[in-house]
Enzyme design. Structure first.
Site, PDB file in Angstrom:
ATOM      1  N   LYS A 153     -11.300  -1.645   5.917  1.00 20.98           N
ATOM      2  CA  LYS A 153      -9.852  -1.502   7.008  1.00 20.98           C
ATOM      3  C   LYS A 153     -10.627  -0.979   8.231  1.00 20.98           C
ATOM      4  CE  LYS A 153      -6.335   1.956   7.386  1.00 20.98           C
ATOM      5  NZ  LYS A 153      -4.960   2.349   6.553  1.00 20.98           N
ATOM      6  N   ARG A 210       0.758  10.390   1.038  1.00 16.70           N
ATOM      7  CA  ARG A 210       1.054  11.058   1.864  1.00 16.70           C
ATOM      8  C   ARG A 210       2.181  12.249   1.761  1.00 16.70           C
ATOM      9  NH1 ARG A 210       0.141   7.330   7.067  1.00 16.70           N
ATOM     10  NH2 ARG A 210      -1.662   6.216   6.268  1.00 16.70           N
ATOM     11  N   GLU A 232       0.950  -1.143  -0.051  1.00 11.80           N
ATOM     12  CA  GLU A 232       0.055  -0.115  -0.069  1.00 11.80           C
ATOM     13  C   GLU A 232       0.827   1.208   0.087  1.00 11.80           C
ATOM     14  OE1 GLU A 232      -2.477   0.252   3.394  1.00 11.80           O
ATOM     15  OE2 GLU A 232      -2.814   2.581   2.793  1.00 11.80           O
TER      16      GLU A 232
END
Ligand code: 3PG
Length: 215
Positions: A134, A50, A46
Site C-alpha cells: 500500500k 479503527r 477493507e
C-alpha cells in the site's frame, strides 16, 4: 521472489480496482453497508481496525454478505495480525511497517499488503517478500510523481495507493502501470452511512466503476 499469497492478493486487487476503506462506527451499519457496496459492484472491502466494533462488524459481513471479500486494514502490530488471522479475513493491510509486523506477516498465510511511503520502507517490505504494497498516504507523500520515482529502482513492485484518492483522481492513479488498485474512504462517506443512504452508496459505486472502466 514473489509468493503465492502475494500473487493471490495481486489478482484480487487488480480485479477489484477500487477497495473502499471502511471505518464502521455502528455494528448495525456493517451488513447494509456491505450489501450496498456489493450491489454497486464493489466486492472487496477493507474494514479498518479503527473502531471498537470493527471485528464484530467484519464478522457480521462475512456471515451475512457472502459475495463480499472482506479484508482488514489498520493492522498495526502482531496482536492485530493474530486477530485478523483468527477471523478468517481474506487479506490484511497496514498503513506502515515495523520489523516485528513484517516478520509476523511473512510467517503467516494471510495475503498482506504492508504500507510504505519511502524507498527505505519499501526495501524492508521487499526483504520480507512483500512486493505488493500500500502506498500511503498517497497524495500527501508526493502523489503519482513520487510513485513514478519509486518505479525506477523497484520496477517489479505493485502498489495500492491510498490516502487522498477520490472520484476525481482515481483514474489517474489507476493509469500508472504499477498500480493494481486504489483504496479510499470516498465510497462510504460517514454522512451517507449515518443517514443509512444505502441506495446512494450503491449509486456512487456504480458511477465510480463505470467511469473507471471508461477511463
Ligand atoms: C486509509 O487508511 O487507507 C486512509 O485513511 C484512507 O484515506 P482517505 O480517507 O483519504 O481515502
Amino acid at each position: 521472489m514473489t509468493s503465492t499469497k502475494q500473487e493471490a492478493l495481486a489478482t484480487l486487487f487488480s480485479q477489484a480496482k477500487v477497495i473502499p476503506v471502511l471505518t464502521i462506527e455502528r455494528r448495525e451499519d456493517a451488513v447494509p453497508l456491505a450489501k450496498a457496496l456489493v450491489a454497486g459492484g464493489v466486492y472487496s472491502l477493507e474494514v479498518t481496525l479503527r473502531t471498537p466494533v470493527a471485528i464484530e462488524a467484519a464478522k457480521a459481513i462475512m456471515a451475512e454478505v457472502p459475495d463480499a471479500i472482506v479484508g482488514i486494514g489498520t493492522i498495526l502490530n502482531q496482536d492485530d495480525l493474530a486477530r485478523v488471522e483468527a477471523l478468517g479475513a481474506r487479506f490484511g493491510i497496514s498503513p506502515g511497517v515495523t520489523p516485528e509486523l513484517l516478520k509476523a506477516a511473512a510467517g503467516s498465510s494471510l495475503p498482506f499488503a504492508p504500507g510504505i511511503a519511502t524507498a527505505s520502507e519499501l526495501m524492508q517490505a521487499l526483504a520480507h517478500g512483500f512486493d505488493l504494497v500500500k502506498f500511503f498516504p498517497a497524495e500527501s507523500s508526493g502523489g503519482t510523481k513520487a510513485l513514478r520515482g519509486l518505479a525506477g529502482p523497484f520496477p517489479n513492485v505493485r502498489f495500492c495507493p491510498t490516502g487522498g484518492i477520490g472520484e476525481d483522481n482515481a483514474a489517474t492513479w489507476l493509469a500508472e502501470p504499477n498500480v493494481v488498485a486504489v483504496g479510499g474512504s470516498w465510497l462510504c462517506p460517514p454522512a451517507e452511512v449515518r443517514s443509512n443512504n444505502w441506495a446512494g452508496i450503491t449509486a456512487m459505486c456504480e458511477r465510480a466503476l463505470k467511469s473507471l472502466k471508461a477511463a
